[in-house]
Design a protein around this motif. Structure first.
Motif, short mmCIF file in Angstrom:
data_model
loop_
_atom_site.label_atom_id
_atom_site.label_comp_id
_atom_site.label_asym_id
_atom_site.label_seq_id
_atom_site.Cartn_x
_atom_site.Cartn_y
_atom_site.Cartn_z
N VAL A 18 53.22 131.31 -26.12
CA VAL A 18 53.45 130.62 -24.85
C VAL A 18 54.53 131.34 -24.03
N LYS A 19 55.51 131.91 -24.71
CA LYS A 19 56.55 132.62 -23.98
C LYS A 19 55.97 133.76 -23.16
N TRP A 20 55.04 134.49 -23.72
CA TRP A 20 54.42 135.59 -22.99
C TRP A 20 53.43 135.07 -21.96
N VAL A 76 58.57 125.93 -16.61
CA VAL A 76 58.81 124.48 -16.59
C VAL A 76 57.59 123.75 -17.16
N GLY A 77 56.40 124.17 -16.78
CA GLY A 77 55.20 123.54 -17.31
C GLY A 77 55.05 123.73 -18.81
N ALA A 78 55.40 124.91 -19.31
CA ALA A 78 55.33 125.15 -20.75
C ALA A 78 56.34 124.28 -21.51
N VAL A 79 57.53 124.13 -20.96
CA VAL A 79 58.54 123.27 -21.59
C VAL A 79 58.06 121.83 -21.60
N ALA A 80 57.42 121.39 -20.52
CA ALA A 80 56.91 120.02 -20.47
C ALA A 80 55.84 119.78 -21.52
N LEU A 81 55.00 120.76 -21.77
CA LEU A 81 53.94 120.59 -22.76
C LEU A 81 54.46 120.64 -24.19
N GLU A 82 55.39 121.52 -24.46
CA GLU A 82 55.84 121.71 -25.84
C GLU A 82 57.05 120.87 -26.19
N ARG A 83 57.88 120.52 -25.20
CA ARG A 83 59.11 119.77 -25.50
C ARG A 83 59.16 118.40 -24.85
N GLY A 84 58.23 118.10 -23.98
CA GLY A 84 58.20 116.78 -23.37
C GLY A 84 58.76 116.76 -21.96
N GLY A 85 58.45 115.69 -21.24
CA GLY A 85 58.87 115.58 -19.85
C GLY A 85 60.36 115.42 -19.67
N GLU A 86 61.02 114.76 -20.61
CA GLU A 86 62.46 114.56 -20.46
C GLU A 86 63.21 115.89 -20.50
N PHE A 112 46.64 133.93 -18.46
CA PHE A 112 47.58 133.94 -17.35
C PHE A 112 48.14 132.54 -17.16
N ASN A 113 49.13 132.42 -16.30
CA ASN A 113 49.98 131.23 -16.26
C ASN A 113 49.66 130.27 -15.13
#
Length: 268
Positions: free
Chosen positions: A107-109, A236-246, A124-125
């Motif tokens: 996901v980082k890449w 930001v979208g990747a963080v929301a998917l993997e770590r949650g909205g908060e 692609f992102n």
């Protein structure tokens, strides 16, 4: 010598192969032609050797063109980052200490890969950026509502609305003080493409974003600002998917809106 009918040969060979039904691949031969009954290989068989390497490191072999059909781009060749350590440094600068471990390796890449890179063959992102943009816009609207807004009514030295020539009086209420922040103009001024691109450069995303500019000697004319803004949203979208909205909301507040001039309760 009698001529050979190709259609007759084809149907006779096919019927013969069906009657015999060999368990393994074989070749049925006649005096006039040969017809292969080898079963079609699965897609996974073609990519067996490539499956050992992650997707971000290579273009799938079956998606590579056998030869180049377009001329080389003018302005030189744009070198794309392939160093994982440089990518980790960018995530640490943006997400803070341990930011390189917030997302998975793939996901980082993917979050910093634009659709122009390898024609999207490595992923692609766009979808991550679509989700991330919604998160950023929501936090921006909330920040604008809670921020003091300039009123369109002229006021006197005491801050009271000046009388109108037609005798009209504006309706003022604390709940409506931030209403002007919900307009498209207010949001577009905050989330300006140039401002977000400069913020992405501060985090070093311009050094790790994978894309293919039209001209390597004119990145701005090739659209680097839009590309960097997309990478910022995608993270930001990747963080929301993997770590949650908060967690994603916190990233937007601290790493995007705070550098743009907004203050939150935790900062006061």
């Amino acid at each position: 010598m009698a001529s050979i009918n190709p259609l007759r040969c084809l149907f006779s060979t096919a019927s013969s192969s069906l009657r015999s039904a060999p368990p393994k691949a074989s070749i049925v031969r006649t005096s006039a032609c040969a017809f292969s009954t080898t079963p079609r290989l699965k897609d996974s068989d073609y990519e067996f050797e490539a499956a050992e390497r992650p997707r971000w490191q290579q273009t799938p072999p079956r998606m590579m063109a056998p030869y180049r059909i377009r001329p080389q781009a003018r302005g030189g060749v744009f070198k794309v980052n392939e160093d994982p350590r440089r990518l980790d440094d960018a995530y640490i600068r943006m997400l803070g200490e341990g930011g390189n471990k917030v997302l998975g390796e793939e996901v980082k890449w993917l979050a910093v890969t634009h659709k122009s890179f390898e024609h999207g063959k490595r992923g692609f992102n766009d979808r991550l950026a679509y989700l991330g943009r919604r998160v950023v816009e929501l936090q921006t609207s909330q920040a604008l509502i809670n921020s003091p807004q300039e009123t369109q009514w002229p006021r006197d030295q005491n801050g009271q609305p000046m009388p109108d020539q037609f005798g009209r009086k504006p309706f003022l209420h604390p709940a409506l003080s931030g209403l002007q922040g919900l307009t498209d103009e207010a949001e577009s001024l905050v989330l300006d493409k140039t401002r977000l691109a400069q913020l992405a450069e501060r985090y070093g995303l311009d050094k790790v974003t994978r894309w293919k500019p039209k001209r390597a000697d004119n990145l701005k004319g090739s659209g680097i600002e839009s590309v960097l803004m997309t990478s910022l949203y995608a993270i930001v979208g990747a963080v929301a998917l993997e770590r949650g909205g908060e967690v994603a909301n916190k990233v937007v507040q601290d790493k995007i809106l705070a550098p743009l001039g907004f203050k939150f309760a935790s900062d006061i």
